[in-house]
Structures are given as structure tokens and as C-alpha cells.
Design a protein around this motif. Structure first.
Motif, PDB file in Angstrom:
ATOM      1  N   LEU A  55      18.356  17.284  77.174  1.00  0.00           N
ATOM      2  CA  LEU A  55      19.425  16.778  76.323  1.00  0.00           C
ATOM      3  C   LEU A  55      20.776  17.114  76.941  1.00  0.00           C
ATOM      4  CD1 LEU A  55      18.071  18.016  72.878  1.00  0.00           C
ATOM      5  CD2 LEU A  55      18.446  15.611  73.444  1.00  0.00           C
ATOM      6  N   ALA A  56      21.679  16.134  76.962  1.00  0.00           N
ATOM      7  CA  ALA A  56      23.081  16.370  77.305  1.00  0.00           C
ATOM      8  C   ALA A  56      23.901  15.899  76.113  1.00  0.00           C
ATOM      9  CB  ALA A  56      23.478  15.609  78.568  1.00  0.00           C
ATOM     10  N   LEU A  57      24.589  16.823  75.457  1.00  0.00           N
ATOM     11  CA  LEU A  57      25.279  16.535  74.202  1.00  0.00           C
ATOM     12  C   LEU A  57      26.765  16.797  74.367  1.00  0.00           C
ATOM     13  CD1 LEU A  57      22.791  18.432  71.843  1.00  0.00           C
ATOM     14  CD2 LEU A  57      22.652  16.058  72.627  1.00  0.00           C
ATOM     15  N   TYR A  58      27.567  15.750  74.211  1.00  0.00           N
ATOM     16  CA  TYR A  58      29.015  15.917  74.320  1.00  0.00           C
ATOM     17  C   TYR A  58      29.628  16.017  72.926  1.00  0.00           C
ATOM     18  CZ  TYR A  58      33.792  15.651  75.948  1.00  0.00           C
ATOM     19  OH  TYR A  58      35.106  15.954  76.202  1.00  0.00           O
ATOM     20  N   GLU A  59      30.128  17.195  72.613  1.00  0.00           N
ATOM     21  CA  GLU A  59      30.863  17.494  71.391  1.00  0.00           C
ATOM     22  C   GLU A  59      30.179  17.001  70.105  1.00  0.00           C
ATOM     23  OE1 GLU A  59      35.079  16.689  71.655  1.00  0.00           O
ATOM     24  OE2 GLU A  59      35.308  18.340  73.075  1.00  0.00           O
ATOM     25  N   PRO A  60      28.971  17.494  69.813  1.00  0.00           N
ATOM     26  CA  PRO A  60      28.418  17.223  68.481  1.00  0.00           C
ATOM     27  C   PRO A  60      29.375  17.775  67.434  1.00  0.00           C
ATOM     28  CG  PRO A  60      27.195  18.984  69.596  1.00  0.00           C
ATOM     29  CD  PRO A  60      28.109  18.377  70.608  1.00  0.00           C
ATOM     30  N   PRO A  61      29.820  16.957  66.473  1.00  0.00           N
ATOM     31  CA  PRO A  61      30.935  17.355  65.601  1.00  0.00           C
ATOM     32  C   PRO A  61      30.515  18.170  64.375  1.00  0.00           C
ATOM     33  CG  PRO A  61      30.373  15.085  65.180  1.00  0.00           C
ATOM     34  CD  PRO A  61      29.466  15.543  66.301  1.00  0.00           C
ATOM     35  N   PHE A  62      29.713  19.190  64.602  1.00  0.00           N
ATOM     36  CA  PHE A  62      29.385  20.105  63.513  1.00  0.00           C
ATOM     37  C   PHE A  62      30.649  20.866  63.091  1.00  0.00           C
ATOM     38  CE2 PHE A  62      25.195  20.301  65.961  1.00  0.00           C
ATOM     39  CZ  PHE A  62      24.558  19.399  65.127  1.00  0.00           C
ATOM     40  N   VAL A  63      30.707  21.240  61.840  1.00  0.00           N
ATOM     41  CA  VAL A  63      31.781  22.108  61.349  1.00  0.00           C
ATOM     42  C   VAL A  63      31.097  23.348  60.779  1.00  0.00           C
ATOM     43  CG1 VAL A  63      33.745  22.327  59.791  1.00  0.00           C
ATOM     44  CG2 VAL A  63      33.220  20.105  60.828  1.00  0.00           C
ATOM     45  N   VAL A  64      31.247  24.472  61.477  1.00  0.00           N
ATOM     46  CA  VAL A  64      30.421  25.641  61.170  1.00  0.00           C
ATOM     47  C   VAL A  64      31.214  26.816  60.604  1.00  0.00           C
ATOM     48  CG1 VAL A  64      28.710  25.002  62.905  1.00  0.00           C
ATOM     49  CG2 VAL A  64      30.608  26.500  63.555  1.00  0.00           C
ATOM     50  N   ALA A  65      32.515  26.643  60.424  1.00  0.00           N
ATOM     51  CA  ALA A  65      33.342  27.722  59.881  1.00  0.00           C
ATOM     52  C   ALA A  65      34.253  27.172  58.798  1.00  0.00           C
ATOM     53  CB  ALA A  65      34.174  28.371  60.983  1.00  0.00           C
ATOM     54  N   LEU A 106      28.325  20.083  76.002  1.00  0.00           N
ATOM     55  CA  LEU A 106      29.596  19.958  76.709  1.00  0.00           C
ATOM     56  C   LEU A 106      30.728  19.775  75.707  1.00  0.00           C
ATOM     57  CD1 LEU A 106      28.393  17.414  79.420  1.00  0.00           C
ATOM     58  CD2 LEU A 106      28.797  19.860  79.766  1.00  0.00           C
ATOM     59  N   THR A 107      31.841  20.428  75.967  1.00  0.00           N
ATOM     60  CA  THR A 107      33.039  20.234  75.160  1.00  0.00           C
ATOM     61  C   THR A 107      34.243  20.074  76.075  1.00  0.00           C
ATOM     62  OG1 THR A 107      33.273  22.636  74.959  1.00  0.00           O
ATOM     63  CG2 THR A 107      32.237  21.491  73.123  1.00  0.00           C
ATOM     64  N   GLY A 108      35.278  19.414  75.553  1.00  0.00           N
ATOM     65  CA  GLY A 108      36.503  19.233  76.312  1.00  0.00           C
ATOM     66  C   GLY A 108      37.485  20.362  76.054  1.00  0.00           C
ATOM     67  N   GLY A 109      38.154  20.788  77.093  1.00  0.00           N
ATOM     68  CA  GLY A 109      39.094  21.886  76.960  1.00  0.00           C
ATOM     69  C   GLY A 109      40.306  21.560  76.103  1.00  0.00           C
ATOM     70  N   ARG A 110      40.605  20.277  75.910  1.00  0.00           N
ATOM     71  CA  ARG A 110      41.742  19.869  75.088  1.00  0.00           C
ATOM     72  C   ARG A 110      41.341  19.542  73.655  1.00  0.00           C
ATOM     73  NH1 ARG A 110      44.594  15.012  77.687  1.00  0.00           N
ATOM     74  NH2 ARG A 110      45.892  15.298  75.825  1.00  0.00           N
ATOM     75  N   SER A 111      40.062  19.658  73.345  1.00  0.00           N
ATOM     76  CA  SER A 111      39.585  19.351  71.997  1.00  0.00           C
ATOM     77  C   SER A 111      39.872  20.516  71.055  1.00  0.00           C
ATOM     78  CB  SER A 111      38.088  19.053  72.020  1.00  0.00           C
ATOM     79  OG  SER A 111      37.823  17.861  72.726  1.00  0.00           O
ATOM     80  N   PRO A 112      39.911  20.262  69.751  1.00  0.00           N
ATOM     81  CA  PRO A 112      40.111  21.341  68.786  1.00  0.00           C
ATOM     82  C   PRO A 112      39.068  22.441  68.937  1.00  0.00           C
ATOM     83  CG  PRO A 112      40.350  19.210  67.724  1.00  0.00           C
ATOM     84  CD  PRO A 112      39.845  18.936  69.104  1.00  0.00           C
ATOM     85  N   VAL A 113      39.461  23.650  68.595  1.00  0.00           N
ATOM     86  CA  VAL A 113      38.586  24.805  68.769  1.00  0.00           C
ATOM     87  C   VAL A 113      37.309  24.669  67.944  1.00  0.00           C
ATOM     88  CG1 VAL A 113      39.628  26.154  66.910  1.00  0.00           C
ATOM     89  CG2 VAL A 113      38.566  27.329  68.851  1.00  0.00           C
ATOM     90  N   ALA A 114      37.325  23.855  66.892  1.00  0.00           N
ATOM     91  CA  ALA A 114      36.128  23.659  66.070  1.00  0.00           C
ATOM     92  C   ALA A 114      34.962  23.155  66.898  1.00  0.00           C
ATOM     93  CB  ALA A 114      36.418  22.695  64.930  1.00  0.00           C
ATOM     94  N   PHE A 115      35.229  22.302  67.900  1.00  0.00           N
ATOM     95  CA  PHE A 115      34.155  21.798  68.744  1.00  0.00           C
ATOM     96  C   PHE A 115      33.560  22.914  69.606  1.00  0.00           C
ATOM     97  CE2 PHE A 115      36.482  17.722  68.107  1.00  0.00           C
ATOM     98  CZ  PHE A 115      35.444  17.001  67.540  1.00  0.00           C
ATOM     99  N   SER A 158      27.021  11.332  72.514  1.00  0.00           N
ATOM    100  CA  SER A 158      28.390  11.798  72.299  1.00  0.00           C
ATOM    101  C   SER A 158      28.695  11.794  70.813  1.00  0.00           C
ATOM    102  CB  SER A 158      29.374  10.880  73.030  1.00  0.00           C
ATOM    103  OG  SER A 158      30.709  11.153  72.665  1.00  0.00           O
ATOM    104  N   SER A 159      29.365  12.841  70.333  1.00  0.00           N
ATOM    105  CA  SER A 159      29.792  12.965  68.947  1.00  0.00           C
ATOM    106  C   SER A 159      28.594  12.812  68.016  1.00  0.00           C
ATOM    107  CB  SER A 159      30.901  11.959  68.649  1.00  0.00           C
ATOM    108  OG  SER A 159      31.545  12.262  67.431  1.00  0.00           O
ATOM    109  N   SER A 160      28.659  11.918  67.014  1.00  0.00           N
ATOM    110  CA  SER A 160      27.513  11.759  66.118  1.00  0.00           C
ATOM    111  C   SER A 160      26.286  11.246  66.866  1.00  0.00           C
ATOM    112  CB  SER A 160      27.862  10.818  64.966  1.00  0.00           C
ATOM    113  OG  SER A 160      28.330   9.582  65.452  1.00  0.00           O
TER     114      SER A 160
END
Length: 278
Positions: free
Chosen positions: A122-132, A225-234, A102-104
Motif C-alpha cells: 500500500l502507498a497512501l498519500y495523506e489519508p485525511p483522518f482526524v485523530v486529535a 506519505l505526507t506533504g511538508g506544507r500540509s497541515p500538521v493534522a495530516f 490519495s486522501s479519501s
């Protein structure tokens, strides 16, 4: 003990990493093996509920990353040492596992796969890359700011800085957490590992496209995987990653946010299980 050797420790165990550091873990359940990789400011206690849910279908190894909980540490840190820790856990498990982070911790799991460790899925929950460039990322001098606070012995301030400037938590929410002494003390104990997570993220949070070459050796089937309530960046980061990896897909889980692995494990566990069972 040699690298990868394990011995019992109460209800759990420990392995010895390549540099001699002891890594503590708890093992539960039966079936295919999955190792849980915790996020920043977290240890295996934070993923204990998720581990219990997944243990109904898997053998779950829930470990303390180095410098956390019952695991040891060294004076010198490198991301490679953390990958060696996972390698030792894989050796204990029989040589091949799935990773869930999860995350980092998701990025650390991804780096372990990229390093050539035997990772089935691999199951990855919201890796916090910033790509934009339009997405908010952490301060460019994050590592320097956190290191300075820790060198000054201001561990609590380092946690607050990370929560507000990186995780985007409102200051009032941090204040409320500080009014819960046990919670805040637990977070402060983990402050010294914040530079580890910053190193794991590397230059992937600077608002630029992911480096395809950095992840070219990841061939394991991957569910992001990402959460629907998370910021669009995720969401944007998840799509960018799945576009790069040859065997990856992305699912958005309605109603969840970045803390779901800890705060809503019952809602996340079925999706992780589905990903890891194929």
C-alpha cells in the motif's frame, strides 16, 4: 458479463463488479501491478500524469471509481460495493496487486486491504483522518448538509461547501475556480459522489484515536506519505496509522501539500515507486 469479466473499451477496458456495475479503466506499462484509487471530486483524468510516470516501472491500472467518468453506478451505494470494484480489478490483474490512493482514496485502498483483498503493498498519500481534538475536522453534520444540497439540485453549492468546509479551501480560491467553466463543470459532475467519500471516511474524522480493530487485518507493507506544507493534522494522522499497522512507515515529502498527487506528480511518483518496490 460476469463479475470480474473484462472487455476492451477504446484504449482502455472495463470490468464488471459484483453488483453488475461496469468499472472503466486504463492500463499502461509493464511489471508489478498497481491500481490507483482517486480522491474525492476526482476521476482517472486527475491521476493520468501520475499513471504515466509510474508506468515506467509498473503495470498501472488507473480507473474511474463508480459514478465517475466512464464507470457506471447504482441507485444504492455502500463502501462494500466500491471494495468489490477493486476486487474485480484485482481479478482482471491476475489476483494480486499493490494499491496507491490519495486522501479519501487512500482510506478506500486501506479498507480494501482490511476487507481481505489480495494486496501486496500500500502507498497512501495523506489519508485525511482526524485523530486529535485539537485538529480541525469536517462539520459533524457534513453528510446531512451535502445530501440536502444534492437533493435540492444544488450540485455546485455542494462542491463549494465540501471544498471550503472539508478541504479548507479559502472562498476566494473557490471563486477563482468557478471562473474556469470547464474546471468547475468537471467538479460539479462529480458532486453526486461526495456522499461516497463521506461514507468511506466513516467516523474517522471526529478527533478521536483510530480504532485499532478496524485495521487489524491490514498486513501488507504500507508507506504513508505526507506533504511538508500540509497541515500538521495530516502528519499526526499518518503517525497514528503507522503506529497501528504492523508493517508501516511514514515519510514526509518537503514542499508538497495535499494536492501533490495531481499538481506535483513528478515529485510524488519516485516515492510511491520506492514504496511499492520494497
Amino acid at each position: 458479463m460476469s463479475a470480474g469479466q473484462e472487455q476492451a473499451v477504446g484504449g482502455g477496458g472495463r470490468v464488471v463488479s459484483a453488483d453488475g456495475t461496469e468499472i472503466a479503466f486504463e492500463q499502461s506499462g509493464s511489471g508489478p501491478v498497481v491500481i490507483l484509487v482517486a480522491s474525492a471530486l476526482a476521476d482517472r483524468s486527475d491521476t493520468a500524469k501520475l499513471a504515466a510516470l509510474l508506468s515506467e516501472r509498473f503495470t498501472v491500472i488507473n480507473y474511474d471509481r463508480r459514478g465517475r467518468g466512464a464507470s457506471g453506478d447504482t441507485d444504492t451505494y455502500s463502501v462494500g460495493r466500491e471494495i468489490d470494484d477493486i476486487a474485480a480489478l484485482i481479478a482482471h490483474s491476475g489476483g494480486s496487486v499493490s494499491l496507491c490512493g490519495s486522501s479519501s482514496g487512500a482510506v478506500l485502498a486501506l479498507r480494501a486491504a482490511a476487507a481481505g483483498l489480495r494486496v501486496d503493498r500500500l502507498a497512501l498519500y495523506e489519508p485525511p483522518f482526524v485523530v486529535a481534538t485539537t485538529d480541525d475536522g469536517p462539520p459533524r453534520d457534513l453528510a446531512r448538509q451535502v445530501t440536502t444540497l444534492l437533493e435540492e439540485g444544488r450540485d455546485s453549492d455542494a462542491v463549494k461547501y465540501f471544498m471550503t468546509e472539508v478541504q479548507g479551501m479559502p472562498g476566494i480560491a473557490v471563486l477563482v475556480m468557478k471562473l474556469m467553466p470547464k474546471v468547475w463543470a468537471g467538479l460539479t459532475r462529480l458532486a453526486r459522489t461526495l456522499p461516497y467519500d463521506i461514507a468511506v471516511m466513516g467516523d474517522t474524522q471526529q478527533g478521536k484515536p483510530l480504532d485499532a480493530a478496524e485495521w487489524a487485518s491490514v498486513h501488507a507493507p504500507t508507506r504513508v506519505l505526507t506533504g511538508g506544507r500540509s497541515p500538521v493534522a495530516f502528519q499526526r494522522a499518518a503517525r497514528a496509522l503507522t503506529d497501528l499497522l504492523p508493517r508501516a512507515d511514514h515519510r514526509t515529502l518537503p514542499g508538497l501539500n495535499h494536492s501533490a498527487v495531481v499538481m506535483a506528480p513528478k515529485k510524488v511518483a519516485p516515492h510511491i515507486a520506492e514504496a511499492l518496490q520494497g
